[in-house]
Scaffold this motif. Structure first.
Motif, PDB file in Angstrom:
ATOM      1  N   LYS A  16     -78.612   2.348 -60.800  1.00  0.00           N
ATOM      2  CA  LYS A  16     -79.197   3.623 -61.181  1.00  0.00           C
ATOM      3  C   LYS A  16     -78.065   4.627 -61.379  1.00  0.00           C
ATOM      4  O   LYS A  16     -77.259   4.835 -60.479  1.00  0.00           O
ATOM      5  CB  LYS A  16     -80.174   4.088 -60.115  1.00  0.00           C
ATOM      6  N   GLY A  17     -78.008   5.231 -62.567  1.00  0.00           N
ATOM      7  CA  GLY A  17     -76.896   6.115 -62.893  1.00  0.00           C
ATOM      8  C   GLY A  17     -77.328   7.497 -63.332  1.00  0.00           C
ATOM      9  O   GLY A  17     -78.426   7.691 -63.853  1.00  0.00           O
ATOM     10  N   ARG A  18     -76.430   8.433 -63.105  1.00  0.00           N
ATOM     11  CA  ARG A  18     -76.552   9.804 -63.615  1.00  0.00           C
ATOM     12  C   ARG A  18     -75.318   9.995 -64.494  1.00  0.00           C
ATOM     13  O   ARG A  18     -74.202   9.678 -64.071  1.00  0.00           O
ATOM     14  CB  ARG A  18     -76.570  10.810 -62.469  1.00  0.00           C
ATOM     15  N   PHE A  19     -75.513  10.516 -65.717  1.00  0.00           N
ATOM     16  CA  PHE A  19     -74.447  10.507 -66.705  1.00  0.00           C
ATOM     17  C   PHE A  19     -74.135  11.904 -67.216  1.00  0.00           C
ATOM     18  O   PHE A  19     -75.038  12.663 -67.565  1.00  0.00           O
ATOM     19  CB  PHE A  19     -74.838   9.607 -67.880  1.00  0.00           C
ATOM     20  N   LEU A  20     -72.842  12.196 -67.273  1.00  0.00           N
ATOM     21  CA  LEU A  20     -72.346  13.435 -67.856  1.00  0.00           C
ATOM     22  C   LEU A  20     -71.518  13.046 -69.071  1.00  0.00           C
ATOM     23  O   LEU A  20     -70.561  12.267 -68.946  1.00  0.00           O
ATOM     24  CB  LEU A  20     -71.495  14.208 -66.843  1.00  0.00           C
ATOM     25  N   HIS A  21     -71.894  13.578 -70.233  1.00  0.00           N
ATOM     26  CA  HIS A  21     -71.221  13.249 -71.484  1.00  0.00           C
ATOM     27  C   HIS A  21     -70.462  14.463 -72.007  1.00  0.00           C
ATOM     28  O   HIS A  21     -71.010  15.567 -72.016  1.00  0.00           O
ATOM     29  CB  HIS A  21     -72.240  12.799 -72.536  1.00  0.00           C
ATOM     30  N   THR A  22     -69.230  14.249 -72.439  1.00  0.00           N
ATOM     31  CA  THR A  22     -68.461  15.284 -73.121  1.00  0.00           C
ATOM     32  C   THR A  22     -68.220  14.785 -74.552  1.00  0.00           C
ATOM     33  O   THR A  22     -68.761  13.752 -74.951  1.00  0.00           O
ATOM     34  CB  THR A  22     -67.105  15.539 -72.428  1.00  0.00           C
ATOM     35  N   ALA A  23     -67.370  15.464 -75.286  1.00  0.00           N
ATOM     36  CA  ALA A  23     -67.061  15.037 -76.651  1.00  0.00           C
ATOM     37  C   ALA A  23     -66.263  13.744 -76.673  1.00  0.00           C
ATOM     38  O   ALA A  23     -66.318  12.997 -77.649  1.00  0.00           O
ATOM     39  CB  ALA A  23     -66.298  16.145 -77.380  1.00  0.00           C
ATOM     40  N   SER A  24     -65.530  13.433 -75.585  1.00  0.00           N
ATOM     41  CA  SER A  24     -64.620  12.281 -75.641  1.00  0.00           C
ATOM     42  C   SER A  24     -64.786  11.261 -74.513  1.00  0.00           C
ATOM     43  O   SER A  24     -64.158  10.206 -74.558  1.00  0.00           O
ATOM     44  CB  SER A  24     -63.166  12.768 -75.664  1.00  0.00           C
ATOM     45  N   PHE A  25     -65.618  11.546 -73.505  1.00  0.00           N
ATOM     46  CA  PHE A  25     -65.794  10.565 -72.428  1.00  0.00           C
ATOM     47  C   PHE A  25     -67.144  10.741 -71.760  1.00  0.00           C
ATOM     48  O   PHE A  25     -67.823  11.743 -71.950  1.00  0.00           O
ATOM     49  CB  PHE A  25     -64.659  10.628 -71.401  1.00  0.00           C
ATOM     50  N   THR A  26     -67.503   9.736 -70.969  1.00  0.00           N
ATOM     51  CA  THR A  26     -68.722   9.762 -70.155  1.00  0.00           C
ATOM     52  C   THR A  26     -68.339   9.484 -68.707  1.00  0.00           C
ATOM     53  O   THR A  26     -67.554   8.575 -68.445  1.00  0.00           O
ATOM     54  CB  THR A  26     -69.723   8.681 -70.624  1.00  0.00           C
ATOM     55  N   ILE A  27     -68.893  10.263 -67.783  1.00  0.00           N
ATOM     56  CA  ILE A  27     -68.763   9.978 -66.358  1.00  0.00           C
ATOM     57  C   ILE A  27     -70.115   9.462 -65.880  1.00  0.00           C
ATOM     58  O   ILE A  27     -71.149  10.068 -66.155  1.00  0.00           O
ATOM     59  CB  ILE A  27     -68.373  11.219 -65.531  1.00  0.00           C
ATOM     60  N   ALA A  28     -70.096   8.324 -65.192  1.00  0.00           N
ATOM     61  CA  ALA A  28     -71.307   7.720 -64.645  1.00  0.00           C
ATOM     62  C   ALA A  28     -71.226   7.752 -63.125  1.00  0.00           C
ATOM     63  O   ALA A  28     -70.246   7.289 -62.543  1.00  0.00           O
ATOM     64  CB  ALA A  28     -71.443   6.282 -65.129  1.00  0.00           C
ATOM     65  N   PHE A  29     -72.250   8.298 -62.502  1.00  0.00           N
ATOM     66  CA  PHE A  29     -72.363   8.346 -61.041  1.00  0.00           C
ATOM     67  C   PHE A  29     -73.446   7.341 -60.668  1.00  0.00           C
ATOM     68  O   PHE A  29     -74.638   7.603 -60.859  1.00  0.00           O
ATOM     69  CB  PHE A  29     -72.730   9.751 -60.572  1.00  0.00           C
ATOM     70  N   TRP A  30     -73.031   6.187 -60.169  1.00  0.00           N
ATOM     71  CA  TRP A  30     -73.935   5.074 -59.895  1.00  0.00           C
ATOM     72  C   TRP A  30     -74.367   5.024 -58.442  1.00  0.00           C
ATOM     73  O   TRP A  30     -73.545   5.247 -57.541  1.00  0.00           O
ATOM     74  CB  TRP A  30     -73.251   3.745 -60.198  1.00  0.00           C
ATOM     75  N   GLU A  31     -75.619   4.658 -58.228  1.00  0.00           N
ATOM     76  CA  GLU A  31     -76.131   4.214 -56.933  1.00  0.00           C
ATOM     77  C   GLU A  31     -76.612   2.793 -57.179  1.00  0.00           C
ATOM     78  O   GLU A  31     -77.470   2.565 -58.042  1.00  0.00           O
ATOM     79  CB  GLU A  31     -77.260   5.113 -56.451  1.00  0.00           C
ATOM     80  N   ILE A  32     -76.040   1.840 -56.461  1.00  0.00           N
ATOM     81  CA  ILE A  32     -76.276   0.422 -56.736  1.00  0.00           C
ATOM     82  C   ILE A  32     -76.819  -0.250 -55.481  1.00  0.00           C
ATOM     83  O   ILE A  32     -76.255  -0.117 -54.393  1.00  0.00           O
ATOM     84  CB  ILE A  32     -74.968  -0.266 -57.194  1.00  0.00           C
ATOM     85  N   ASP A  33     -77.903  -0.978 -55.662  1.00  0.00           N
ATOM     86  CA  ASP A  33     -78.531  -1.681 -54.544  1.00  0.00           C
ATOM     87  C   ASP A  33     -77.740  -2.936 -54.184  1.00  0.00           C
ATOM     88  O   ASP A  33     -77.244  -3.648 -55.074  1.00  0.00           O
ATOM     89  CB  ASP A  33     -79.955  -2.100 -54.908  1.00  0.00           C
ATOM     90  N   ALA A  34     -77.633  -3.216 -52.889  1.00  0.00           N
ATOM     91  CA  ALA A  34     -76.957  -4.423 -52.416  1.00  0.00           C
ATOM     92  C   ALA A  34     -77.541  -5.649 -53.105  1.00  0.00           C
ATOM     93  O   ALA A  34     -78.757  -5.760 -53.280  1.00  0.00           O
ATOM     94  CB  ALA A  34     -77.115  -4.560 -50.896  1.00  0.00           C
ATOM     95  N   GLY A  35     -76.658  -6.547 -53.527  1.00  0.00           N
ATOM     96  CA  GLY A  35     -77.075  -7.781 -54.174  1.00  0.00           C
ATOM     97  C   GLY A  35     -77.261  -7.675 -55.676  1.00  0.00           C
ATOM     98  O   GLY A  35     -77.454  -8.687 -56.353  1.00  0.00           O
ATOM     99  N   SER A  36     -77.194  -6.476 -56.224  1.00  0.00           N
ATOM    100  CA  SER A  36     -77.379  -6.304 -57.669  1.00  0.00           C
ATOM    101  C   SER A  36     -76.187  -6.882 -58.430  1.00  0.00           C
ATOM    102  O   SER A  36     -75.037  -6.762 -58.004  1.00  0.00           O
ATOM    103  CB  SER A  36     -77.555  -4.827 -58.020  1.00  0.00           C
TER     104      SER A  36
END
Length: 103
Positions: A16-36
């Motif tokens: 599960k991610g939250r994404f911030l996009h600019t003109a030249s890059f993307t930052i992804a803030f992930w929350e990942i369940d164990a075993g995924s």
């Protein structure tokens, strides 16, 4: 803006991610369940992966390592990689250029 105010999207089962996009890059803030599982893939984007919480196993170009809080990994453009969350994880990825598919 608070990261928690960004809409969360499940991109892959357990990622599960939250994404911030600019003109030249993307930052992804992930929350990942164990075993995924992050399936084997590659993309044109350069990527850095920083583990904030938990333990994540990543295979990059056939070499598998475990990453823990405070570690960072650089993934070159078009490099094959896959991974698995050993525990629940919080991970921050930066992609360049922008991940249009995450918008």
């Amino acid at each position: 803006m608070k990261i928690s105010e960004i809409e969360q999207k499940e991109i892959i089962k357990g990622f599960k991610g939250r994404f911030l996009h600019t003109a030249s890059f993307t930052i992804a803030f992930w929350e990942i369940d164990a075993g995924s599982i992050l399936p084997l893939h590659s993309h044109i984007h350069e990527q850095t992966t920083q583990v904030i919480e938990g333990e994540f196993e990543m295979t990059l170009n056939g070499e598998t390592k475990r990453y823990t809080p405070g570690t960072i990994l650089s993934i070159p453009s078009n490099a094959e990689h896959q991974g698995k969350a050993i525990t629940n994880c919080k991970i921050t990825d930066i992609f360049s250029p922008v991940r249009e598919d995450y918008k």
